[in-house]
Design a protein around this motif. Sequence first.
Motif, PDB file in Angstrom:
ATOM      1  N   ALA A 337       0.841  -1.207   0.000  1.00 45.57           N
ATOM      2  CA  ALA A 337       0.000   0.000   0.000  1.00 45.57           C
ATOM      3  C   ALA A 337       0.875   1.255   0.000  1.00 45.57           C
ATOM      4  O   ALA A 337       0.590   2.235  -0.715  1.00 45.57           O
ATOM      5  CB  ALA A 337      -0.919  -0.025   1.209  1.00 45.57           C
ATOM      6  N   LYS A 338       1.904   1.231   0.840  1.00 43.22           N
ATOM      7  CA  LYS A 338       2.805   2.389   0.890  1.00 43.22           C
ATOM      8  C   LYS A 338       3.512   2.587  -0.451  1.00 43.22           C
ATOM      9  O   LYS A 338       3.682   3.716  -0.926  1.00 43.22           O
ATOM     10  CB  LYS A 338       3.847   2.206   1.990  1.00 43.22           C
ATOM     11  CG  LYS A 338       3.290   2.328   3.389  1.00 43.22           C
ATOM     12  CD  LYS A 338       4.392   2.131   4.413  1.00 43.22           C
ATOM     13  CE  LYS A 338       3.847   2.262   5.848  1.00 43.22           C
ATOM     14  NZ  LYS A 338       4.927   2.059   6.848  1.00 43.22           N
ATOM     15  N   LEU A 339       3.941   1.491  -1.048  1.00 51.39           N
ATOM     16  CA  LEU A 339       4.647   1.562  -2.326  1.00 51.39           C
ATOM     17  C   LEU A 339       3.725   2.106  -3.415  1.00 51.39           C
ATOM     18  O   LEU A 339       4.146   2.914  -4.256  1.00 51.39           O
ATOM     19  CB  LEU A 339       5.167   0.179  -2.716  1.00 51.39           C
ATOM     20  CG  LEU A 339       6.064   0.092  -3.959  1.00 51.39           C
ATOM     21  CD1 LEU A 339       7.302   0.975  -3.794  1.00 51.39           C
ATOM     22  CD2 LEU A 339       6.492  -1.363  -4.223  1.00 51.39           C
ATOM     23  N   ALA A 340       2.501   1.709  -3.366  1.00 49.93           N
ATOM     24  CA  ALA A 340       1.536   2.188  -4.363  1.00 49.93           C
ATOM     25  C   ALA A 340       1.270   3.676  -4.177  1.00 49.93           C
ATOM     26  O   ALA A 340       0.936   4.391  -5.146  1.00 49.93           O
ATOM     27  CB  ALA A 340       0.234   1.390  -4.250  1.00 49.93           C
ATOM     28  N   ALA A 341       1.472   4.170  -2.953  1.00 48.83           N
ATOM     29  CA  ALA A 341       1.203   5.587  -2.677  1.00 48.83           C
ATOM     30  C   ALA A 341       2.355   6.502  -3.110  1.00 48.83           C
ATOM     31  O   ALA A 341       2.200   7.725  -3.183  1.00 48.83           O
ATOM     32  CB  ALA A 341       0.925   5.767  -1.188  1.00 48.83           C
ATOM     33  N   VAL A 342       3.569   5.936  -3.331  1.00 46.11           N
ATOM     34  CA  VAL A 342       4.734   6.749  -3.740  1.00 46.11           C
ATOM     35  C   VAL A 342       4.557   7.203  -5.180  1.00 46.11           C
ATOM     36  O   VAL A 342       4.381   6.385  -6.080  1.00 46.11           O
ATOM     37  CB  VAL A 342       6.047   5.957  -3.585  1.00 46.11           C
ATOM     38  CG1 VAL A 342       7.209   6.773  -4.166  1.00 46.11           C
ATOM     39  CG2 VAL A 342       6.298   5.613  -2.134  1.00 46.11           C
ATOM     40  N   GLU A 343       4.660   8.540  -5.394  1.00 44.44           N
ATOM     41  CA  GLU A 343       4.485   9.131  -6.733  1.00 44.44           C
ATOM     42  C   GLU A 343       5.824   9.682  -7.229  1.00 44.44           C
ATOM     43  O   GLU A 343       6.416  10.568  -6.622  1.00 44.44           O
ATOM     44  CB  GLU A 343       3.447  10.248  -6.665  1.00 44.44           C
ATOM     45  CG  GLU A 343       3.120  10.816  -8.037  1.00 44.44           C
ATOM     46  CD  GLU A 343       2.069  11.901  -7.954  1.00 44.44           C
ATOM     47  OE1 GLU A 343       1.881  12.631  -8.948  1.00 44.44           O
ATOM     48  OE2 GLU A 343       1.420  12.041  -6.893  1.00 44.44           O
ATOM     49  N   LEU A 344       6.361   9.129  -8.318  1.00 42.34           N
ATOM     50  CA  LEU A 344       7.656   9.564  -8.875  1.00 42.34           C
ATOM     51  C   LEU A 344       7.496  10.854  -9.669  1.00 42.34           C
ATOM     52  O   LEU A 344       6.444  11.068 -10.300  1.00 42.34           O
ATOM     53  CB  LEU A 344       8.241   8.470  -9.765  1.00 42.34           C
ATOM     54  CG  LEU A 344       8.628   7.162  -9.055  1.00 42.34           C
ATOM     55  CD1 LEU A 344       9.174   6.163 -10.066  1.00 42.34           C
ATOM     56  CD2 LEU A 344       9.660   7.435  -7.973  1.00 42.34           C
ATOM     57  N   ILE A 345       8.577  11.743  -9.626  1.00 44.30           N
ATOM     58  CA  ILE A 345       8.566  13.031 -10.335  1.00 44.30           C
ATOM     59  C   ILE A 345       9.589  12.969 -11.468  1.00 44.30           C
ATOM     60  O   ILE A 345      10.751  12.584 -11.269  1.00 44.30           O
ATOM     61  CB  ILE A 345       8.913  14.189  -9.385  1.00 44.30           C
ATOM     62  CG1 ILE A 345       7.938  14.233  -8.213  1.00 44.30           C
ATOM     63  CG2 ILE A 345       8.921  15.516 -10.131  1.00 44.30           C
ATOM     64  CD1 ILE A 345       8.320  15.218  -7.133  1.00 44.30           C
ATOM     65  N   ASP A 346       9.246  13.429 -12.661  1.00 44.79           N
ATOM     66  CA  ASP A 346      10.161  13.462 -13.819  1.00 44.79           C
ATOM     67  C   ASP A 346      11.020  14.737 -13.733  1.00 44.79           C
ATOM     68  O   ASP A 346      10.510  15.856 -13.808  1.00 44.79           O
ATOM     69  CB  ASP A 346       9.367  13.449 -15.118  1.00 44.79           C
ATOM     70  CG  ASP A 346      10.289  13.381 -16.338  1.00 44.79           C
ATOM     71  OD1 ASP A 346      11.515  13.264 -16.145  1.00 44.79           O
ATOM     72  OD2 ASP A 346       9.785  13.466 -17.467  1.00 44.79           O
ATOM     73  N   VAL A 347      12.378  14.555 -13.551  1.00 45.62           N
ATOM     74  CA  VAL A 347      13.294  15.718 -13.405  1.00 45.62           C
ATOM     75  C   VAL A 347      14.177  15.895 -14.628  1.00 45.62           C
ATOM     76  O   VAL A 347      15.152  16.657 -14.587  1.00 45.62           O
ATOM     77  CB  VAL A 347      14.167  15.551 -12.139  1.00 45.62           C
ATOM     78  CG1 VAL A 347      13.334  15.608 -10.886  1.00 45.62           C
ATOM     79  CG2 VAL A 347      14.983  14.260 -12.216  1.00 45.62           C
ATOM     80  N   SER A 348      13.879  15.240 -15.706  1.00 45.27           N
ATOM     81  CA  SER A 348      14.746  15.328 -16.890  1.00 45.27           C
ATOM     82  C   SER A 348      14.844  16.753 -17.425  1.00 45.27           C
ATOM     83  O   SER A 348      15.912  17.217 -17.840  1.00 45.27           O
ATOM     84  CB  SER A 348      14.240  14.383 -17.984  1.00 45.27           C
ATOM     85  OG  SER A 348      12.894  14.707 -18.325  1.00 45.27           O
ATOM     86  N   GLU A 349      13.721  17.486 -17.402  1.00 45.14           N
ATOM     87  CA  GLU A 349      13.758  18.869 -17.865  1.00 45.14           C
ATOM     88  C   GLU A 349      14.588  19.757 -16.937  1.00 45.14           C
ATOM     89  O   GLU A 349      15.318  20.649 -17.388  1.00 45.14           O
ATOM     90  CB  GLU A 349      12.334  19.415 -17.984  1.00 45.14           C
ATOM     91  CG  GLU A 349      11.533  18.785 -19.110  1.00 45.14           C
ATOM     92  CD  GLU A 349      10.164  19.432 -19.254  1.00 45.14           C
ATOM     93  OE1 GLU A 349       9.895  20.393 -18.490  1.00 45.14           O
ATOM     94  OE2 GLU A 349       9.398  18.999 -20.123  1.00 45.14           O
TER      95      GLU A 349
END
Length: 515
Positions: A337-349
């Motif tokens: 559940a905790k893993l599903a709640a983690v939201e990754l951010i795209d920092v390539s720009e």
Amino acid sequence: MQHIKIISATAHNFKVHRDLIVTFGERTEITGDNAQGKSSILELISWTLYGTDVLGSKLDPTPTNYKYDIVKAELLLEVDGNQFLLGRGIEKNKATYYINDVPAKAGDFEEIVKSLFDRDLFLSLFNPTYFFTLHWSKQRELMMRFTTPPAAKEVFAEMSRLTQGQKLKDIALNIQAEKLQELTKKHQRPALKEIHTKNKSDKDAAYKRAQGKVEALEGQLLKLPEAPADIEAVKAEDTELLSQIESLQQKIELADEPKRKRIVLESSLASAQQKVVAAKERYLKVHGEVISEECPTCKRALDPESIEAVKSNKEERKAPLRNEHDQAVAERKEIEAKLAAVELIDVSELIQERNTLEQKRDVTADTIGWFNRRGPLQEDLDKARSEEEESLASRNDSIFILDALKAYEAKEAELQAKKVQGMFSTLTISLFKTLKGGGDPQPNFEIERDNKPYSKLSRSERAHAGIELAAVLSDMGEIIAPLAVDDSESVFRIKQPIGQLILVKAVEDQKLEIK
């Protein structure tokens, strides 16, 4: 007035003379054919005193046409009524010395000869040709030695004279005379010459070193890019770029936090999954056990109560294993559940933007770095140029002072020469010479006869010039010394001088004769 007389001279194995005794009178004539040893008698005198020929050059008196054991020469002199017997020899290739028949050390011998009379003056009086072999500055010094130098004030004035008719009170000192007048208040002229000769040499070397340093630093500066027109604007831009880069870097680092959290949770999930599997395996192992109806030891059939007891034991052991499995499953689900709640951010720009800014800042940082390198180099270059200018100025100042001293000496000699000139009857003194390439006349000293320099005179003219020179030197130096005239057959009307006269004359087919 000092009076020098040669009483006698003896020779043993001296050139052609195996044994010779010569007694000198007020007038001594030495005649004979060539190769009879006439001139050797004159060399006998100079060699005994100085180890040289009559021109002051080193002389080897050893015989070349017969065997010999030792070479020895003796000279009996009378100086102001006191007699001195001086001897010089060569024994077993070693020089020997005698004073009044007593062996002496070289230093003691030279010291007593030096105490009797001045070498250059004696040889110039004895053989005037010697005088003309000296460097012009030595000739001038010897000729002017006995005249009172003019006062410095008079020399300064004459150095600055613009016209012959200019009155002394109207003469304004030129820059050379003015400089020397100021400097000679602290140092005498010989000291000034020594100081500035050394300084010129030192500053020549220092100037060359400074030139090399300037050239090297200029080369290093040329290799650097040109300094920007406004370095402060470049520094401000660099500061702003750095601030933007740091801000983006913070955002990138914040965006990395979910990644790190997800990695940790994924690791924890894998561990929880392993715990579920392990718990299940332990439960299934107990769950799959078969209930036996006989004793495993004695193989006797169990009664119903015992069978029921075995079943009860199995259930008791299954219960905690089931709980363990349930807890492991619950823990796994919580992590999922905790893993599903983690939201990754795209920092390539953000990274691309940061890299672009860093490339821009590379330019500003390099510009600032080059500018910072130029600063110390420019300071070193300015210092080297200052040292170059100072060395050149000091060198040129010493050259100016040395030239002023030369001008002073030349004018002093000119004023002294006027006093000496009146003592000659046929000779004149030339103090300057003109170089072939032109330019200003250079200081010099040369005796002339009928406007011809000594080097251009005939043999007879040279002899007469030498006789007159010796008479003037004798009068000026208040010294009476023997005068020798070699090749006197070319000279007519030789007047008896105040001292001894030795005439050497070649007579064909005649053996050596001394009168």
